[in-house]
Design a protein around this motif. Structure first.
Motif, PDB file in Angstrom:
ATOM      1  N   ALA A   2       1.289 -18.288  12.081  1.00 51.52           N
ATOM      2  CA  ALA A   2       2.026 -19.082  11.252  1.00 51.52           C
ATOM      3  C   ALA A   2       3.536 -19.238  11.768  1.00 51.52           C
ATOM      4  N   ALA A   3       4.238 -20.546  11.382  1.00 50.55           N
ATOM      5  CA  ALA A   3       5.560 -20.782  11.705  1.00 50.55           C
ATOM      6  C   ALA A   3       6.253 -19.676  11.122  1.00 50.55           C
ATOM      7  N   ILE A   4       7.281 -19.125  11.848  1.00 47.15           N
ATOM      8  CA  ILE A   4       8.168 -18.088  11.331  1.00 47.15           C
ATOM      9  C   ILE A   4       9.483 -18.654  11.019  1.00 47.15           C
ATOM     10  N   ARG A   5       9.684 -18.679   9.645  1.00 43.41           N
ATOM     11  CA  ARG A   5      11.038 -18.977   9.161  1.00 43.41           C
ATOM     12  C   ARG A   5      12.002 -17.804   9.076  1.00 43.41           C
ATOM     13  N   ALA A   6      13.308 -18.254   9.104  1.00 38.72           N
ATOM     14  CA  ALA A   6      14.281 -17.177   8.784  1.00 38.72           C
ATOM     15  C   ALA A   6      14.231 -16.501   7.478  1.00 38.72           C
ATOM     16  N   PRO A   7      14.370 -15.388   7.416  1.00 38.37           N
ATOM     17  CA  PRO A   7      14.435 -14.602   5.946  1.00 38.37           C
ATOM     18  C   PRO A   7      15.850 -14.925   5.537  1.00 38.37           C
ATOM     19  N   LEU A   8      15.783 -15.019   4.038  1.00 41.39           N
ATOM     20  CA  LEU A   8      17.115 -15.387   3.330  1.00 41.39           C
ATOM     21  C   LEU A   8      17.718 -14.138   2.756  1.00 41.39           C
ATOM     22  N   GLY A   9      16.933 -13.052   2.589  1.00 40.70           N
ATOM     23  CA  GLY A   9      17.608 -11.793   1.865  1.00 40.70           C
ATOM     24  C   GLY A   9      16.980 -10.474   2.527  1.00 40.70           C
ATOM     25  N   LEU A  10      18.155  -9.565   2.175  1.00 35.98           N
ATOM     26  CA  LEU A  10      18.006  -8.467   2.964  1.00 35.98           C
ATOM     27  C   LEU A  10      18.119  -7.268   1.721  1.00 35.98           C
ATOM     28  N   LEU A  11      17.137  -6.452   1.613  1.00 36.30           N
ATOM     29  CA  LEU A  11      17.409  -5.355   0.612  1.00 36.30           C
ATOM     30  C   LEU A  11      17.736  -4.140   1.409  1.00 36.30           C
ATOM     31  N   ALA A  12      18.749  -3.763   1.198  1.00 37.60           N
ATOM     32  CA  ALA A  12      19.312  -2.508   2.016  1.00 37.60           C
ATOM     33  C   ALA A  12      19.168  -1.297   0.932  1.00 37.60           C
ATOM     34  N   GLU A  13      17.989  -0.658   1.326  1.00 40.13           N
ATOM     35  CA  GLU A  13      17.902   0.662   0.526  1.00 40.13           C
ATOM     36  C   GLU A  13      18.807   1.842   1.175  1.00 40.13           C
ATOM     37  N   LEU A  14      20.058   1.899   0.669  1.00 39.76           N
ATOM     38  CA  LEU A  14      21.078   2.669   1.456  1.00 39.76           C
ATOM     39  C   LEU A  14      20.615   4.374   1.135  1.00 39.76           C
ATOM     40  N   THR A  15      19.848   4.809   0.068  1.00 35.54           N
ATOM     41  CA  THR A  15      19.549   6.032  -0.179  1.00 35.54           C
ATOM     42  C   THR A  15      18.285   6.078  -1.221  1.00 35.54           C
ATOM     43  N   HIS A  16      17.650   7.106  -1.191  1.00 37.00           N
ATOM     44  CA  HIS A  16      16.836   7.415  -2.376  1.00 37.00           C
ATOM     45  C   HIS A  16      17.315   8.507  -3.477  1.00 37.00           C
ATOM     46  N   ARG A  17      18.665   8.859  -3.161  1.00 37.95           N
ATOM     47  CA  ARG A  17      19.130   9.528  -4.143  1.00 37.95           C
ATOM     48  C   ARG A  17      19.745   9.098  -5.357  1.00 37.95           C
ATOM     49  N   CYS A  18      19.199   9.442  -6.556  1.00 40.30           N
ATOM     50  CA  CYS A  18      19.720   8.890  -7.639  1.00 40.30           C
ATOM     51  C   CYS A  18      19.811   9.627  -8.691  1.00 40.30           C
ATOM     52  N   PRO A  19      20.742   9.406  -9.813  1.00 39.75           N
ATOM     53  CA  PRO A  19      21.110  10.240 -10.976  1.00 39.75           C
ATOM     54  C   PRO A  19      19.979   9.953 -11.918  1.00 39.75           C
ATOM     55  N   LEU A  20      19.404   8.764 -11.818  1.00 37.05           N
ATOM     56  CA  LEU A  20      18.419   8.576 -12.984  1.00 37.05           C
ATOM     57  C   LEU A  20      16.902   8.899 -12.656  1.00 37.05           C
ATOM     58  N   ALA A  21      16.034   8.928 -13.569  1.00 35.86           N
ATOM     59  CA  ALA A  21      14.642   9.320 -13.184  1.00 35.86           C
ATOM     60  C   ALA A  21      13.798   8.217 -14.114  1.00 35.86           C
ATOM     61  N   CYS A  22      13.862   6.799 -13.695  1.00 31.84           N
ATOM     62  CA  CYS A  22      13.157   5.834 -14.512  1.00 31.84           C
ATOM     63  C   CYS A  22      11.733   6.055 -14.055  1.00 31.84           C
ATOM     64  N   PRO A  23      10.894   5.937 -15.252  1.00 29.07           N
ATOM     65  CA  PRO A  23       9.251   6.144 -14.970  1.00 29.07           C
ATOM     66  C   PRO A  23       8.710   5.046 -14.086  1.00 29.07           C
ATOM     67  N   TYR A  24       9.411   3.905 -13.975  1.00 36.56           N
ATOM     68  CA  TYR A  24       8.687   2.583 -13.450  1.00 36.56           C
ATOM     69  C   TYR A  24       9.583   2.411 -11.961  1.00 36.56           C
ATOM     70  N   CYS A  25      10.101   3.406 -11.558  1.00 36.44           N
ATOM     71  CA  CYS A  25      10.776   3.352 -10.270  1.00 36.44           C
ATOM     72  C   CYS A  25       9.928   3.026  -9.179  1.00 36.44           C
ATOM     73  N   SER A  26      10.448   1.778  -8.218  1.00 32.48           N
ATOM     74  CA  SER A  26       9.627   1.437  -7.360  1.00 32.48           C
ATOM     75  C   SER A  26       9.664   2.279  -6.061  1.00 32.48           C
ATOM     76  N   ASN A  27      10.554   2.941  -5.954  1.00 29.35           N
ATOM     77  CA  ASN A  27      10.646   3.721  -4.633  1.00 29.35           C
ATOM     78  C   ASN A  27       9.477   4.712  -4.538  1.00 29.35           C
ATOM     79  N   PRO A  28       9.011   5.057  -3.064  1.00 28.53           N
ATOM     80  CA  PRO A  28       7.824   5.842  -2.834  1.00 28.53           C
ATOM     81  C   PRO A  28       7.856   7.327  -3.542  1.00 28.53           C
ATOM     82  N   LEU A  29       6.694   7.647  -3.728  1.00 27.62           N
ATOM     83  CA  LEU A  29       6.534   9.072  -4.527  1.00 27.62           C
ATOM     84  C   LEU A  29       7.242   9.899  -3.429  1.00 27.62           C
ATOM     85  N   ALA A  30       7.131  10.061  -2.182  1.00 30.61           N
ATOM     86  CA  ALA A  30       7.713  10.882  -1.271  1.00 30.61           C
ATOM     87  C   ALA A  30       9.095  10.320  -0.746  1.00 30.61           C
TER      88      ALA A  30
END
Ligand code: SF4
Ligand code: FES
Length: 367
Positions: A2-30
């Motif tokens: 497929a033709a490759i277009r430029a991306p528009l957005g970058l999600l920079a996951e700076l850390t997995h540390r977090c004070p919350l513990a939301c049960p729907y968190c999309s971060n990996p289990l590990a």
């Protein structure tokens, strides 16, 4: 290919540390360790490469990005690279002084999650006493500083009845946009699916409410929605297509086409420590694995909607069908769609809401 277009957005996951513990968190289990996180200079290089590649906007995310002690330097580096910067935050640790410092570093926009409109329920969902009050205070500080604000409201069985109040509270806080995002079942949300899944009747009411709210708030508040696709007729066009519009970089530097891509076996994710972002975007086998439509099987391969929804979500196809190349079972044309509905309706009948929380977290964001 497929033709490759430029991306528009970058999600920079700076850390997995977090004070919350939301049960729907999309971060990996590990979750990734602090010791393995990219340093400031590497993030600065990545932002420069992203801008050069065509990225317009970066989302500084996590985990909780304020947990990074160098968040001001990171923000400044993204700003200096010419990117529009959006901080996606729990707002724990975000007071007026910090808002001012972030704004001075070049931050353009803040996105704060709200877990509910009832403080006691919100704090249970967040796994943090007093979280709701701190979020409201932080949202006010953002608006008082004259910054753009989005409220993110993840909707699930414990709060779906208050969807209207969630939108009203976003408007009262002065948000320009509210994201009504029904929980997507990856990572921790998949583990907690039985506690999160609403009934079809609840979803039908929520969708009607949303349509009414969009009319009444037209011109005053942008209401974006992520639909609950287990009950949908067609799947969501996940990520706007695999490796088509945006990319994620994990705390340790692995570049991913989507946040759950690491659940797909056999994909080799190149690291920004070893490759430029352009090299990854264009040449990485993981990014090319599901680009375009050549990889599709039937019924997607000959479907009129294949360029509209791109066959749905590869990670959901893997999770439910056991095959990342399969049609997303959220699609009514998938042979597994009825099974998905049975799962949803079975989960929604689970009487007790009990969350399996995330395994590791840090309670104090960096000063
Ligand atoms: Fe989309 Fe595939 Fe379903 Fe067609 S068959 S609507 S392309 S998921
Ligand atoms: Fe991975 Fe949808 S989350 S493709």
């Amino acid at each position: 290919m497929a033709a490759i277009r430029a991306p528009l957005g970058l999600l920079a996951e700076l850390t997995h540390r977090c004070p919350l513990a939301c049960p729907y968190c999309s971060n990996p289990l590990a979750l990734e360790d602090r010791a393995g996180e990219l340093d400031t200079a590497t993030w600065a290089r990545v932002f420069g490469e992203a801008a050069e590649l065509g990225v317009l906007q970066t989302h500084l995310s996590g985990g909780e990005p304020l947990s990074r002690r160098d968040i001001l330097d990171i923000t400044a580096a993204a700003h200096d690279a010419g990117l529009y910067t959006n901080l996606i935050t729990s707002a724990i640790g975000l007071d007026a002084a910090r808002v001012a410092a972030l704004r001075g570093a070049g931050l353009d926009h803040v996105q704060i999650s709200l877990q509910d409109t009832l403080p006691a329920s919100a704090d249970i969902i967040a796994g943090y006493d007093g979280a709701h009050a701190r979020k409201i205070a932080a949202a006010n500080a953002v608006r008082e500083a004259g910054m753009a604000l989005t409220i993110n409201a993840v909707i699930h069985r414990a709060n779906i009845e208050r969807l209207e109040q969630m939108v009203d509270i976003a408007a009262s806080l002065g948000a320009g946009r509210v994201e009504v995002a029904h929980a997507q079942y990856y990572g921790w949300a998949l583990r907690n699916r039985a506690a999160l899944m609403p009934t079809r009747a609840q979803v039908d009411v929520a969708m009607a409410t949303l349509a009414r709210l969009r009319e009444s708030y037209d011109g005053r508040l942008v209401i974006d929605a992520v639909v609950p696709d287990y009950y949908a007729r067609y799947p969501k066009p996940c990520m706007g297509g695999w490796a088509a519009r945006s990319l994620n970089v994990t705390p340790s530097g692995r570049a991913l086409p989507c946040h759950a891509a690491e659940t797909i076996p056999g994909l080799d994710f190149w690291n920004v420590r070893d490759h430029s972002l352009r090299d990854i975007w264009v040449n990485s086998p993981a990014f090319n694995a599901f680009r375009g439509t050549d990889w599709m099987q039937e019924p997607c391969r000959s479907c009129d909607r294949r360029e509209t929804d791109f066959g749905g979500c590869r990670c959901q196809a893997l999770a439910i069908a056991g095959d990342a190349r399969a049609t997303d079972p959220a699609c009514s044309l998938s042979p597994l769609h009825e099974r998905l509905l049975e799962i949803a309706e079975g989960d929604a009948q689970t009487a007790e809401i009990r969350y399996a929380y995330r395994g590791r977290r840090e309670s104090i964001p960096a000063e």
